[in-house]
Design an enzyme around this catalytic site. Structure first.
Site, short mmCIF file in Angstrom:
data_model
loop_
_atom_site.label_atom_id
_atom_site.label_comp_id
_atom_site.label_asym_id
_atom_site.label_seq_id
_atom_site.Cartn_x
_atom_site.Cartn_y
_atom_site.Cartn_z
N ALA A 101 0.68 -1.31 -0.06
CA ALA A 101 -0.32 -0.38 0.33
C ALA A 101 0.56 0.90 0.28
CB ALA A 101 -0.56 0.39 0.86
N LYS A 102 0.11 2.27 0.04
CA LYS A 102 1.14 3.76 -0.13
C LYS A 102 -0.04 4.37 0.18
CE LYS A 102 5.32 4.86 0.16
NZ LYS A 102 6.62 4.01 0.35
#
Length: 411
Positions: A101-102
């Site tokens: 994720a980011k």
């Protein structure tokens, strides 16, 4: 080529080498969820300001999603997407049970006061609290954020869900942060460098190093290499560059940077043009700053024999080709800078158990994970006759594809 295009290209190449089913390949590229929120806060002067926040959750086949949150004026959805996808492969390469994720908020942190940053962080958390969580998605610090930012997220999240220290990593030690977390990415880079050099019958001691970037990662890499007897002959950061053919005294340089806030006017070395740093004569070049710094313009002039990618995506695919033809060995970012997320995993484990480790144990486990991952990458290189970058990508993609297939992705 931007980060997203480069990551997609590496992924497609890896999937061809592995002979993945085209439908599976397509499904692995598609993000699980993309979140965009508007965060409106009162500024200290009473006016209202709105900032756009993003969170891209790429894949959760191997476990909860994991990735940093950056505060930067150029947080763009494409880049966040590429970095989220990169985290999926990176966590798989070092074999920790996460997906990628980011996230980020488009803002300039230095233009905001401490209380404005706190309000912004809390509003962002309020908007995404039901989409992150200890077993869902675990944020961490990134560019422009730090342990304090994580403390605010942890506190705001806990108002909704009860005491939840494991919802973020990279927290202050007093709130359940792990010992060794601050040095983790740099420490991992050094363990990775040692594994690579050992393969070539060399060690850090006596080799010459050039380091681009002297923030958290760069300064720790410099300190640890210096301690192991490596000779750091040039260093640069946003303020300038300094060199000394006989080796810089890193302890002195760190003190100078601490006192003056910059590298320039350091008495133990000579000023140099930061643009010449990457092509400076050395054994090992370690870019620890921004992406895309090695490109088709400068790759042919690089004199280093080894490049350790401590930054995310520092080498353009065009540069990659030029450097490979020259016989330069590149240790890819997807493995080289995975020390940070590995120790984040250790922090999460400690929080869930409610049992904290000594720093020696953290570093011992980190070395074990980094060394084992290197040998797994080498094994992929040998069986597929490919570069270290493709070895790492095929290893990561294979693990995610296998988990996805075992869980039943077509159902």
């Amino acid at each position: 080529m931007n980060a997203l295009a480069a990551t997609n290209r590496n992924f497609r190449h890896a999937s061809r080498i592995l002979g993945l089913d085209s439908k599976l390949e397509k499904s692995l590229l598609i993000s699980f969820r993309e979140i965009k929120v508007e965060c409106t806060i009162p500024k200290d002067d009473g006016s209202l300001a709105t900032y756009v926040g993003f969170r891209v959750q790429h894949d959760n086949a191997r476990g909860p999603m994991k990735g940093g949150i950056r505060y930067h004026p150029e947080v763009d959805p494409d880049e966040v997407n590429a970095l989220a996808q990169l985290m999926t492969w990176k966590t798989a390469v070092v074999d920790i049970p996460y997906g990628g994720a980011k996230g980020g908020i488009g803002c300039t942190p230095r233009d905001l006061s401490m209380s404005e940053l706190e309000r912004l962080t809390r509003v962002f958390t309020q908007k995404i609290h039901d989409l992150i969580g200890t077993h869902t998605d675990i944020p961490a610090p990134d560019m422009g954020t730090n342990a304090q930012t994580m403390a605010w997220i942890f506190d705001e999240y806990s108002k909704f869900h009860g005491h939840s220290p494991a919802v973020v990593t990279g927290k202050p030690i007093d709130l359940g942060g792990s010992l060794g977390r601050e040095a983790a990415t740099g420490q991992g880079v050094v363990f990775a460098t040692e594994a690579l050099l050992a393969q070539h019958g060399k060690s850090i001691k006596g080799l010459t190093f050039v380091i681009q970037g002297f923030g958290n990662v760069g300064s720790w890499v410099a300190r640890l290499i210096h301690e192991r007897g490596g000779k750091i002959i040039a260093v640069s950061d946003i303020t300038g560059a300094v060199k000394n053919q006989n080796g810089l005294d890193i302890v002195d340089l760190l003190r100078h940077k601490e006192e003056t806030g910059c590298l320039t006017n350091f008495s133990g070395g000579d000023h140099m043009d930061p643009n010449e740093l990457l092509t400076h004569e050395c054994d090992v070049l370690i870019p620890c700053a921004l992406g895309g710094v090695l490109n088709k313009e400068n790759a042919a002039d690089v004199k280093a024999k080894f490049i350790i990618e401590a930054a995310n995506h520092p080498t353009d695919p065009e540069a990659d080709e030029i450097l490979s033809k020259k016989g330069v060995v590149i240790l890819p970012d997807i493995y080289a800078n995975a020390g940070g997320v590995t120790v984040s995993y250790f922090e999460w484990v400690q929080n869930i158990q409610g049992f904290m480790w000594e720093e020696e144990k953290v570093n011992y486990e980190l070395q074990k994970y980094m060394t084992k991952a290197f040998h797994n990458i080498k094994a992929m290189c040998q069986s597929h006759n490919c570069s270290l970058r493709m070895g790492a990508f095929t290893l990561g993609v294979k693990r995610v594809a296998r988990a996805t297939t075992l869980r039943g992705w077509e159902a």
